[in-house]
Design an enzyme around this catalytic site. Structure first.
Site, PDB file in Angstrom:
ATOM      1  CG  LEU A 164       8.481  -4.817   6.012  1.00  0.00           C
ATOM      2  CD1 LEU A 164       8.372  -5.882   4.935  1.00  0.00           C
ATOM      3  CD2 LEU A 164       9.282  -5.338   7.197  1.00  0.00           C
ATOM      4  CG  ASP A 165       4.803  -4.339   7.085  1.00  0.00           C
ATOM      5  OD1 ASP A 165       4.408  -5.086   6.172  1.00  0.00           O
ATOM      6  OD2 ASP A 165       5.347  -4.759   8.115  1.00  0.00           O
ATOM      7  CG  ASP A 166       5.852   3.323   4.367  1.00  0.00           C
ATOM      8  OD1 ASP A 166       5.208   3.776   5.334  1.00  0.00           O
ATOM      9  OD2 ASP A 166       6.391   4.028   3.494  1.00  0.00           O
TER      10      ASP A 166
END
Lengths: 283, 283, 283, 283
Positions: free
Chosen positions: D226-228
């Site tokens: 996530l969000d990476d």
């Protein structure tokens, strides 16, 4: 929260702050923001104060009468506005729709606290958009020969809707002096350059020819001198040698809508004081 | 112009503005700037007011006694500062000299209104620069084993010069809790990232590895938790794939000196109020 | 890494990229950066290519002879520079020292790859700074009456040091046409406005009077028309009604040094191509 | 102009530029842009070259076969795209419509060269907007319990329309690993913070609590963490103590739409190369 906002400009004198604060306290005002500025060069006192009217014991219809003695004593130019009273805004547009799209979406989302009773255009192009947002769209054709009549028709519409503010959202006609004089500090324009650079026509083309490294946009009140009114907001964007004129125009659209919407918002929130051909924008 | 600046925070209540304005008017203050803000979430009143003391009829040595009754009535946390009294600033530096160069040049040019009685470093590297600007330069070596003694030596110097503010201008040592606790909201650090991203060591290396498109710098008050104190100022700069780590470090130097100098200036001009781990920066 | 950088502009034609790439490959060049741009309007091919010369089998003293046939075939304007050869830069300064401080510090820290054999000034003010950085400082007084002689003296110094680039770091004298014509695209000036707005004198005062919301700075090559040469770099900074003229001047200093140093750096790294009164800045 | 764009990444070796330039010249390519970059740390060669296909003598259907020998020789990862072939884009949206409005308007105005065969949402809210722009709108409800089925339904729609790129325009559901793994570097998300700060939920609330002075937005490719994923574009905006959380959310909307639209545009124009969890964005 229902608030009242008082804007004041007057010659600077001791006791101004105390007089205003005491007046508001007398009527139990709950101040939520206050900002004052002294312009030394002009010896001016400039103030914006906003208070919650919930507990305010003075009926706002009686405000003017109650406040006028103080205003007289300090030779104030002043105005007061209630957040509950939504200003009536007319948008003028030609064929470019990017500013209009932006304003209408911000209006719908609640960012711009106002009513928009009408859109006036010299072209049919943006009617679909107006329809989508449910706003009456009036086409008034403007030619070299009918300027006076077309403005008369426009003004009839504006008066019928008791319009407070006119936003020129890339409206490609120059308004007459009579027109703008009737709406002092109530017509906001967006010019697609970093004024005072590139006043007048085709600013992107001239920016391209000059080889500037940033393009700009400027929102200002319209006065009788073209692109010369008090500036409300400006911003710029970096460009490179890879950007041809079409790309400048495209990038500029983002600037134009950001700058225009910020200016309109500042006006609607009573954050603007005009003096000496300049604006104070209270934050 | 010699001015006094009053900073106030307290629970929000009606009558605060009037009480303060009346107090100042009583003593014939000529207010030059005033800005107040209400934080609804915290129910806080936050104010900065600055006045010309030329005609002020209250001797500033008697200010505290005269103002305290009002402060008590409204449970104010407050401070007053005179622009005529130049704060005493100590700069801590290690080997990187870019922030130091910048601070000393701004000081000399009059941008930073303060005295700088001393520079403390754990290295000899910046002595020439200190000499050029005529500021005493003290080297106190810091090792794993002598931290307590070195801090004791530092504090002796700070106390001897009655230092008001400590600026960590890329000082590469972590101060002890005892040290920072002794100077609450009086130690300003510059961290070379956009906090809270990349707290701790080697932020440029981590920014490079993560592939961010902007690098940042953050100036904050030092508290006992590393890189966690109230943020005073931040800014960012665009980078590209052409920038390797060395270039990030170079570009970041410009950010660091701009951000640190703005933070120091805001502090020196009494524009900062700290509450709820945040700062209000009055403009 | 020791690199060579080739800058080319010529009429656009097929086969250009292949001809250049093959030429470099023939001599075993290890290309580290290459960027080319086609300007459709002008039908121009513009290229910058940089290669590691470690394995390059062509002696750089023989480069011109080897490359000229290709240059002739495509009617190229071209230049080649070796990173190992540090350009010689003269800085001109008057009394304001902020750009000079910045350039000298960047030079010392290795950001500006050049030698600075001399500083020329019409005032004594910056001598201490030059001394600190160990750079010879020559004062040549300029009056209404001695312009020709003073320029002669300046040029003698420049020629004696074989100066490649002249940086006007807030030098407050206008150079003669003869002077600037002798150093085409080799004199860089910093003007304290967002050109073409506020060309000429006192731009901050005029920006203040006009009420702009951003101030700017522009770095450009000097031509015989004042403030009209090809723009290399520009930037802007937000201001507010709280900023008086003194504050504009202060804030502008930060802009000026950032913009000037970026322009000087781009020149030193052979990133600038001038055409049609514009610059391409290869990133 | 109909152009072809070739994106290449491979181990850096001498002769790469010449091999590519010669290949293109053999078939009479008229190159309009070329940009190459060498990443020293990773020893990678990264290139984007775009040419006008008008005179290109190789039929593009035969391009792969003709180019593959060169690609094999240099171990290239490569792709080629024709500007005439408009990618097919699906937009996912939940209730917030600001990014969707922006993307659809840019699409209509010609800024985004793609087809948008469908919009998928878990809510009815944006149907009117989709209707106005004439784009099929599919509501697929997502609950805790039906994630697998809802994704199956989504993928059936995507496959039926042969979707090339999925844009998550504030779509408030996390996609499964299976889903994102099926569209590697083909799902673009907008996160409302300056990553890696404030990964995960409620970034504006956390930014407010931390007292940052700038808020940000980040557009990235979606990966299973996530969000990476690799960051494509980021930007920030200044806030002040006067901005409460609602104002952060409002200001952030402008950031989100600017950042997302720039990322989508870079993807559609084949300007993005991904390597080592980073992106190169060719300008």
């Amino acid at each position: 929260m229902n608030t009242a906002t008082l804007l004041i400009s007057c010659p600077d004198r001791k006791g101004l702050s105390a007089a205003i604060a005491n007046f508001l306290y007398t009527y139990n005002a709950n101040i939520v923001h206050a900002d004052q500025h002294q312009d030394e060069t002009e010896n001016l006192f400039l103030m914006r104060v906003e208070w919650d009217v919930t507990d305010f014991s003075l009926d706002m219809s009686a405000f003017a009468a109650a406040f006028q003695p103080i205003a007289d004593r300090f030779q104030m130019t002043w105005s007061v506005a209630l957040s509950a009273r939504r200003p009536k805004v007319a948008i003028f547009v030609s064929k470019y729709d990017h500013c209009l799209v932006d304003l209408l979406h911000r209006h719908k989302s609640g960012e711009l606290r106002c009513d928009i009773p009408l859109i006036i255009s010299n072209h049919e192009d943006c009617r679909g958009l107006a329809d989508y947002y449910g706003i009456p769209y009036h086409v008034i054709t403007v030619t070299k020969d009918n300027k006076a009549e077309s403005e008369q028709a426009q003004r009839a519409l504006l008066e019928a809707s008791q319009i407070d503010l006119i936003v020129l959202a890339r409206y490609m006609q120059v308004l007459s002096h009579e027109f703008t004089a009737s709406y002092p500090q109530r017509v906001i324009n967006i010019h697609h350059s970093f004024l005072p650079a590139f006043e007048g026509a085709k600013p992107y083309h001239r920016a391209f020819a000059r080889g500037v490294k940033l393009i700009g946009a400027t929102s200002h009140y319209v006065t009788e001198v073209l692109d010369d009114g008090p500036i409300i907001e400006q911003d710029v964007m970096r460009i490179s040698h890879r950007d041809d004129i079409d790309m400048l125009i495209q990038k500029g659209r983002d600037l134009e809508r950001m700058v225009l919407s910020r200016a309109v918002r500042a006006h609607l929130e009573n954050r603007i004081l005009v003096y000496a051909k300049k604006t104070v924008i209270f934050s």
